[in-house]
Design an enzyme around this catalytic site. Structure first.
Site, PDB file in Angstrom:
ATOM      1  CG  HIS A 102      -1.942   1.291   1.429  1.00  0.00           C
ATOM      2  ND1 HIS A 102      -3.126   1.168   1.157  1.00  0.00           N
ATOM      3  CD2 HIS A 102      -1.563   2.230   1.828  1.00  0.00           C
ATOM      4  CE1 HIS A 102      -3.582   2.563   1.279  1.00  0.00           C
ATOM      5  NE2 HIS A 102      -2.521   3.205   1.756  1.00  0.00           N
ATOM      6  CD  GLU A 103       1.576   3.506   3.826  1.00  0.00           C
ATOM      7  OE1 GLU A 103       1.863   4.513   3.102  1.00  0.00           O
ATOM      8  OE2 GLU A 103       0.613   3.353   4.420  1.00  0.00           O
ATOM      9  CG  HIS A 113       0.556   9.025  -7.210  1.00  0.00           C
ATOM     10  ND1 HIS A 113      -0.672   9.284  -6.588  1.00  0.00           N
ATOM     11  CD2 HIS A 113       0.352   9.351  -8.335  1.00  0.00           C
ATOM     12  CE1 HIS A 113      -1.376   9.836  -7.400  1.00  0.00           C
ATOM     13  NE2 HIS A 113      -0.911   9.931  -8.581  1.00  0.00           N
ATOM     14  CG  HIS A 134       0.569   6.501  -0.721  1.00  0.00           C
ATOM     15  ND1 HIS A 134      -0.557   7.266  -1.270  1.00  0.00           N
ATOM     16  CD2 HIS A 134      -0.009   5.872   0.452  1.00  0.00           C
ATOM     17  CE1 HIS A 134      -1.746   6.914  -0.469  1.00  0.00           C
ATOM     18  NE2 HIS A 134      -1.366   6.008   0.577  1.00  0.00           N
TER      19      HIS A 134
END
Length: 687
Positions: free
Chosen positions: A466-467, A473, A470
């Site tokens: 998940h991290e 991105h 980020h």
């Protein structure tokens, strides 16, 4: 004395050289130079990009970069000296930020630029920079006058201080709570590596026995595996009353801070002409109104509540029949759920954890990213802020460095709990080169023990993925204007799209093979154990769904008010939400809001719904990879480089250069559908 916080923005920082005494001189100097440069821009006669935007960004970038570093260090290596320096600077930085947003001369310069002949010739990215700047000026109160203007500035400073105070209270409550257990029989069932860490903690504290804490690597295994119900109850109450009136120190109680923040937020919204803080916040979101968000959440609740009730009934029945527990207490839930998982699927989280060693998981993660996006992570010797930190250069196939990632994985004292990503600087086109992003990825996993690597639960593997979404991105951005980078301009309710998207790969057999090596044998996760893990994927997904909906509804409802709330009314609102959507009801003394840092210290106020909103987007985006896998004849092999390149081109690389809805349509060819989320959660069959 050389101050590491004052180095050129396009050079990497030696974090190990930063001392608390560097903070105040650096921030003071950068504030002064930034303010002087801004004042020069105020009076330029020709409102052009080169006369207004470029010098303004160049003026404030060193300040924001240094302040990001200081704030980050305050979160991961907190000391009394660093906290004091940070808190001394916070009002000054807030005052500058507020002054910038209220600067009418700058606002006029941007309005003139937007109305100029030059505007039409600017790139779409630069046009969006100007459009967003004008919106942000208005949301920063630039059109306020007189007493309202003065009050807005006061509110901004008070909010910043209150949010920092909230965060400190949570950290201090967790760091100072310990439970010494001297009788080993009271610890029956807890995994051996957790007990080893607890014994080491006791030794380091000069005590004999096992020292338990509320840090997740200790707290969660105790709640899942400890056979001692009294021990679970003690730990549960400790965690449930963090930073409340029940804390060991009255000054850590967040009750007044919550009341103050809600009052200030409501007042800020009124000053700017909005019905509520929620209405104001949604000006910068994909969602249009609080009513739209509430309808979205309640629709999800209607589709999932029956599954949640079934999950709870199955848990109660198993506890009664198999564990002889006629009544389940809140501190029994995780324990019974883990026993039910073991019974139903014939595996335990601890068994699976033996296969997910942190070095192999990181290697597998990097391999997945390489397959999808043709980039690699090359370890560097850049110094971090703690010996645990590892820095990587992110390189393309031609060995060009696209950015730097600093990874800090382990829990420790003085480190804020949870997992998050932050950007120190963005990609930026310079005169003769390109400044590349610098990104921090922070988790709170268990420390390696006795020469063995850290072992991750599958949930922690998902957290890491998940991290990483980020981080990617920011790292894979092709946006040359920092003001429309991902973290600066992507709507808050779409910012979780890349992160939640990455979670899906943790369930695919080809990926799990890359991620897993048994800590002792080196063997990958067996197919039979993977099948059990996959079969249990949606175990209690109904309960998990309504819990997230509960948090989101609570957040939206307390921020939809036209004035602040007392802590009694805050807790009352939470109870009303639970009556509407929850299936599990905690004790009256539970103080969940007091440690809900997302809302009161993490920027998610009136925005927690974003997780579910973005999960609709991410599930639908991932279904494109599933469709490609089906076409290729291997439904579990979703690592398709061609689809990955399209996701990179249309979602990751464009950041906030265009609205998130446009980026999603460019990737998927249509508007998002809720069906993929329900299917992935095992809830498509019922309504």
């Amino acid at each position: 004395m050389t101050n590491p916080l004052l180095g050129p923005v396009n050079q990497l920082v030696d974090y190990s050289a930063i001392l608390p005494e560097h903070v105040i001189p650096a921030i003071d100097q950068l504030l002064e130079s930034a303010k002087s440069a801004v004042q020069a821009v105020e009076h330029v006669s020709n409102s052009s990009w080169d006369n207004v935007v470029t010098p303004l960004e160049d003026a404030v970038e060193p300040l924001w970069r240094a302040w990001t570093i200081v704030g980050h260090l305050n979160s991961v290596v907190n000391t009394p000296e660093l906290r004091e320096a940070y808190n001394q600077c916070l009002p000054k930085v807030t005052e500058f930020s507020t002054w910038l947003g209220l600067n009418e001369q700058l606002f006029t310069q941007y309005k003139n630029l937007a109305a100029s002949a030059e505007f039409a010739s600017l790139s779409p990215a630069r046009q969006r920079v100007i459009e967003l700047a004008l919106r942000n000026f208005r949301l920063s109160g630039v059109e306020l006058q007189g007493e309202k203007r003065e009050r807005y500035a006061e509110i901004s400073e008070q909010q910043a201080a209150a949010s920092q105070r909230f965060s400190e209270h949570v950290m201090d409550s967790i760091d100072h709570w310990t439970l010494l257990v001297e009788n080993e029989s009271e610890l029956e069932g807890i995994p051996a590596d957790v007990l080893t860490a607890a014994k080491d903690a006791a030794t380091q504290a000069g005590k004999t026995g096992w020292l338990l804490t509320l840090k997740m690597p200790c707290y969660l295994p105790v709640m899942q595996y400890a056979k001692n119900a009294a021990l679970r109850a003690t730990m549960y109450k400790g965690y449930a009353t963090i930073a409340s009136e029940q804390s060991s120190k009255p000054e850590w109680d967040n009750s007044e801070t919550i009341e103050q923040l809600l009052s200030l937020r409501a007042e800020e919204a009124r000053l700017l002409g909005y019905d509520s803080f929620a209405h104001m916040r949604l000006e910068t979101r994909m969602a249009d109104t609080p009513e739209q968000v509430l309808e979205f959440l309640r629709t999800l609740a209607q589709k999932s509540i029956s599954f949640a009730r079934t999950d709870l009934e199955q848990l109660k029945e198993f506890a009664r029949v198999s564990l002889h527990m006629d009544e389940l207490q809140p501190w029994d839930m995780a324990f019974v759920a883990e026993r039910l998982r073991e019974n139903r699927y014939a595996y335990s989280e601890d068994e699976v954890r033996q296969y997910f060693t942190e070095p192999q998981v990181m290697k597998g993660l990097f391999d997945v990213v390489h397959t999808l996006y043709d980039v690699q992570f090359v370890p560097t010797q850049e110094p971090g802020w703690h010996p645990d930190v590892q820095a990587y250069a992110v390189q393309d196939k031609n060995a060009n460095t696209l950015g730097y990632l600093y990874v800090d994985l382990y829990a420790r004292a003085g480190k804020q709990g949870g997992a998050w990503v932050n950007g120190e600087r963005d990609r930026k086109l310079l005169d003769t080169s390109t400044q590349v992003p610098v990104v921090y990825l922070v988790c709170n996993f268990a420390q390696p023990q006795e020469g063995r690597p850290s072992l991750l639960t599958h949930d922690e593997v998902i957290t890491l993925f998940h991290e990483s979404g980020h981080a990617l991105h920011a790292l894979l951005s092709r946006v040359d204007e920092p003001a429309v980078s991902a973290f600066s301009a992507v709507e808050w309710d779409a910012i979780e799209l890349p992160s939640q998207f990455m979670e899906n790969f943790c369930w695919e057999w080809p990926v799990v093979q890359k991620l897993s090596r048994h800590v002792e044998t080196g063997e990958p996760l067996p197919r039979a154990l993977y099948d059990k893990l996959l079969a249990a994927k949606n175990f209690q997904s109904g309960m998990q769904m309504v819990r997230q909906i509960e948090f989101s509804l609570f957040d939206m409802l307390i921020h939809q008010q036209d004035q602040g709330l007392s802590i009694k009314d805050v807790l009352g609102t939470l109870n009303q939400v639970r009556k509407e959507v929850a299936v599990i009801f905690p004790p009256e003394w539970h103080r969940f809001p007091h440690a809900f840092s997302h809302l009161f210290a993490g920027g998610y106020g009136a925005g927690y719904y974003s997780y579910k909103w973005a999960e609709v987007l991410s599930s639908d985006a991932y279904s494109a990879f599933e469709e490609t896998a089906l076409q290729d004849g291997d439904s579990r092999n979703t690592l398709n480089p061609e689809t990955g390149r399209k996701f990179l081109d249309e979602i990751l690389a464009v950041g906030g250069e265009r609205p998130a809805a446009d980026s999603f349509k460019a990737f998927r060819g249509r508007d998002p559908s809720i069906d993929a989320l329900l299917r992935h959660s095992g809830m498509l069959a019922q309504s």
